[in-house]
Design an enzyme around this catalytic site. Sequence first.
Site, mmCIF file in Angstrom:
data_model
loop_
_atom_site.group_PDB
_atom_site.id
_atom_site.type_symbol
_atom_site.label_atom_id
_atom_site.label_comp_id
_atom_site.label_asym_id
_atom_site.label_seq_id
_atom_site.Cartn_x
_atom_site.Cartn_y
_atom_site.Cartn_z
ATOM 1 N N GLU A 172 0.803 -1.223 0.000
ATOM 2 C CA GLU A 172 0.000 0.000 0.000
ATOM 3 C C GLU A 172 0.836 1.274 0.000
ATOM 4 O OE1 GLU A 172 -3.381 0.289 2.595
ATOM 5 O OE2 GLU A 172 -3.566 -1.891 2.711
ATOM 6 N N ASP A 188 -2.483 -4.454 3.254
ATOM 7 C CA ASP A 188 -2.611 -4.747 4.686
ATOM 8 C C ASP A 188 -3.563 -5.909 4.943
ATOM 9 O OD1 ASP A 188 -0.896 -2.693 5.167
ATOM 10 O OD2 ASP A 188 -2.407 -1.280 5.870
ATOM 11 N N ASP A 227 -6.211 -6.652 6.550
ATOM 12 C CA ASP A 227 -7.483 -6.307 7.153
ATOM 13 C C ASP A 227 -8.510 -6.150 6.039
ATOM 14 O OD1 ASP A 227 -6.871 -3.868 5.980
ATOM 15 O OD2 ASP A 227 -6.345 -2.888 7.866
ATOM 16 N N GLU A 230 -9.926 -3.520 4.627
ATOM 17 C CA GLU A 230 -9.575 -2.536 3.605
ATOM 18 C C GLU A 230 -8.472 -3.069 2.704
ATOM 19 O OE1 GLU A 230 -11.034 0.383 2.861
ATOM 20 O OE2 GLU A 230 -12.528 -0.107 4.392
ATOM 21 N N TYR A 269 1.841 -5.164 13.097
ATOM 22 C CA TYR A 269 0.724 -4.385 12.561
ATOM 23 C C TYR A 269 -0.035 -3.701 13.697
ATOM 24 C CZ TYR A 269 -3.033 -3.203 9.327
ATOM 25 O OH TYR A 269 -3.935 -2.521 8.542
ATOM 26 N N ARG A 329 -3.051 -2.177 13.811
ATOM 27 C CA ARG A 329 -4.525 -2.166 13.888
ATOM 28 C C ARG A 329 -4.985 -3.555 14.297
ATOM 29 N NH1 ARG A 329 -3.475 0.905 9.154
ATOM 30 N NH2 ARG A 329 -3.869 3.120 9.518
ATOM 31 N N HIS A 387 -4.843 -10.597 14.008
ATOM 32 C CA HIS A 387 -3.453 -10.203 14.193
ATOM 33 C C HIS A 387 -3.020 -10.503 15.623
ATOM 34 C CE1 HIS A 387 -3.671 -8.061 10.397
ATOM 35 N NE2 HIS A 387 -4.764 -7.460 10.825
#
Length: 718
Positions: free
Chosen positions: A21, A94, A96, A98, A310, A312, A355
Amino acid sequence: MAEKKASTKKKAGKTSLVIVESPAKAKTIEKYLGPGYTVKASMGHLIDLPKSRLAIDVEHGFTPEYITVRGRAKLLKELQRDAKKVDEVLLASDNDREGESIAWHLKNAFDGKTKAPIKRIVFNEITPQAITEAVKHPSDIDEAKVNAQKARRVLDRLVGYNLSPLLWKKVKNGLSAGRVQSVALRLICEREKEVENFIPDEYWSLDADFVKGKSKFTAQLVQYDDKKIDLPSEKSVQEIIEEIGKTSCTVADIKATEKTVRPKPPFTTSKLQQVAANRLGFTSRKTMQIAQQLYEGVNIGSSRVGLITYMRTDSVRISQTAIKDVRDWLTKNYPGELPEQPIEYTVGKKAQDAHEGIRPTYVSYTPDSVKEYLTRDQHRLYSIIWERFVSSQMNNAKTRTTSVDIRAGKALFRVSASKVVDKGFYKVIKTLSSKEDATGSLPSLKVGEEITAEKFYPEQHFTQGPARFTDASIVKTLEEKGIGRPSTYAPIISVLLDRYYVTRSNKQLVPTQLGRMINDILVESFPEVVNENFTAEIENELDEVEENKIQWAKMLEDFFFPFRDKVENVMATHESFKGMMDEVTDKICEKCGKPMVKKLGRFGFFLACSGFPECHNTRSIPLARCPRPGCNGEIVARKTKGRGKEFYGCTNYPQCDFISHYKPVDVYCPKCGQFLVEKYDKKHGTYKACINPDCDYLHSGDDATLVASDLMEGVVED
């Protein structure tokens, strides 16, 4: 501590395109991969819903109409060309929802443009080992995770694109409303009402100095006549002091208790934001920006290193590799504080557990060893992450508290002193271990011995009302209520601030007049939408979509059609606020002589000339009249030229140089007639006080309370 390159053995001549990203992440990963790998950045979403229209076919399964994001077509074409030249494409956005959506859109954009197989790789940390394993085990895109992101994106679009026109019609053009942000705004507005309506109660406390030989210590009155103390006035305190002065004082009891203090688990996103706010003074946005930098990689000497996992996550799970790493480090550095078995922490029921908890990628990169390579803020945030993780796998600490009760007639005083007797995990937490181990000290005392009361300290207090939300407390509340997810906490606050629905004052979140108006409309008309339970249930349903338990389109269908009907009804029947905004005032434009009109702008209400567009004159709305003798000016809000910090000054400047850093409120002092201002300090919370330095009047809520001048003089002001 140089990083090793990832051992990624490739077939001779085989080439791979890895797409991440961000450029920073690409730069780090490219250093880890060997020849044959090209790493490029998508810069986030390249394909998304258009901004100019709804682009959702609500009558046919809520099908979204995706387009290439404006300004990103060139980058997308470059990536498509790159994909044609390689033997495989690895989508490494990533891990997740998104990120899964970004990978899904890229795969669709590459289909037909390249013959190379397109695979998905994920990793929780940017280290050679993690990248190697990810490349060795590519997988398919998780369609269920993509559907969960699609459901959230479409739902938020449906809510925003239906509520925003309502606000344009009823309040002001250009406003917007969001599904989750509106719930957070409601929480902030409701807390503000509690703050404003709170009326403080007066109470007193009594401390006393006791002497034994050459030793002196201070104890606090905790009981009187075997009852919990209730001292409503100075008179009640003085009566007790007079009685005690005539009696002897005796040590009534001595108790020593030990307490075990357990280490805390590694950080989740919300806990990291809370601790960074409370300990470092960081906003949630700043915390996540710095954490992103540490995750994506920084230059440590000649190597580029991703320092943390990570950032988040709502899980505290730790991999077995990381457990071994930290236990090996503790064996070398703190062998006496290493538990026999690794410590496991319970993952919350709501945690997705995709995660690990937030931890350093390598424990050997201690905060001291990397300090010279990091900015001050990077080092401060990395330090609390490193300390929290390492301490989470250490022995408990132990404290000993000694409490002494002193009997003086009907009065019972108590004093306590605590000491850390076994530091345990505190040994790696510098912010704690650098402090004194003991809180106070006591002389050698025995039960039954007499001591002397030397001096008394009566002190007046006022009960404190509820505190306004801060970044830390709103994130904690959102997490506890199940509103939002780790990736959304910081954006929720940022959106409210950017839209000027909320401002920061003394690190507290305060709703603006605009924010209150919007909240009133939404709460009155859509209580079920801006309801915290409804919002939390939506989050649960999104989780079920990701788990393939429910269909995303059916979820949207159940919500949208009743919601659309309600919007249409409110649009037709609800009273407009616009009339109160273009209200003609008795103020006259000093440039053309026409009346000034009250209007609502980007930063709240202001006065504008009714002669617009011929006359463009505007000015701030007066908040009070100037307190300077002989001055007929008014107090208005101004901003400093440099940082744009708000202050309050007289309209007759420079003839009158009156300035206040405290905001005037629409209440005047009944003692001297001057206006009140809102003040805040950690000891007394938020309160309103007279602007006159010679007046000791304090007001809160609907009533007023006089306070001693020493309270006003003792305020710690920011």
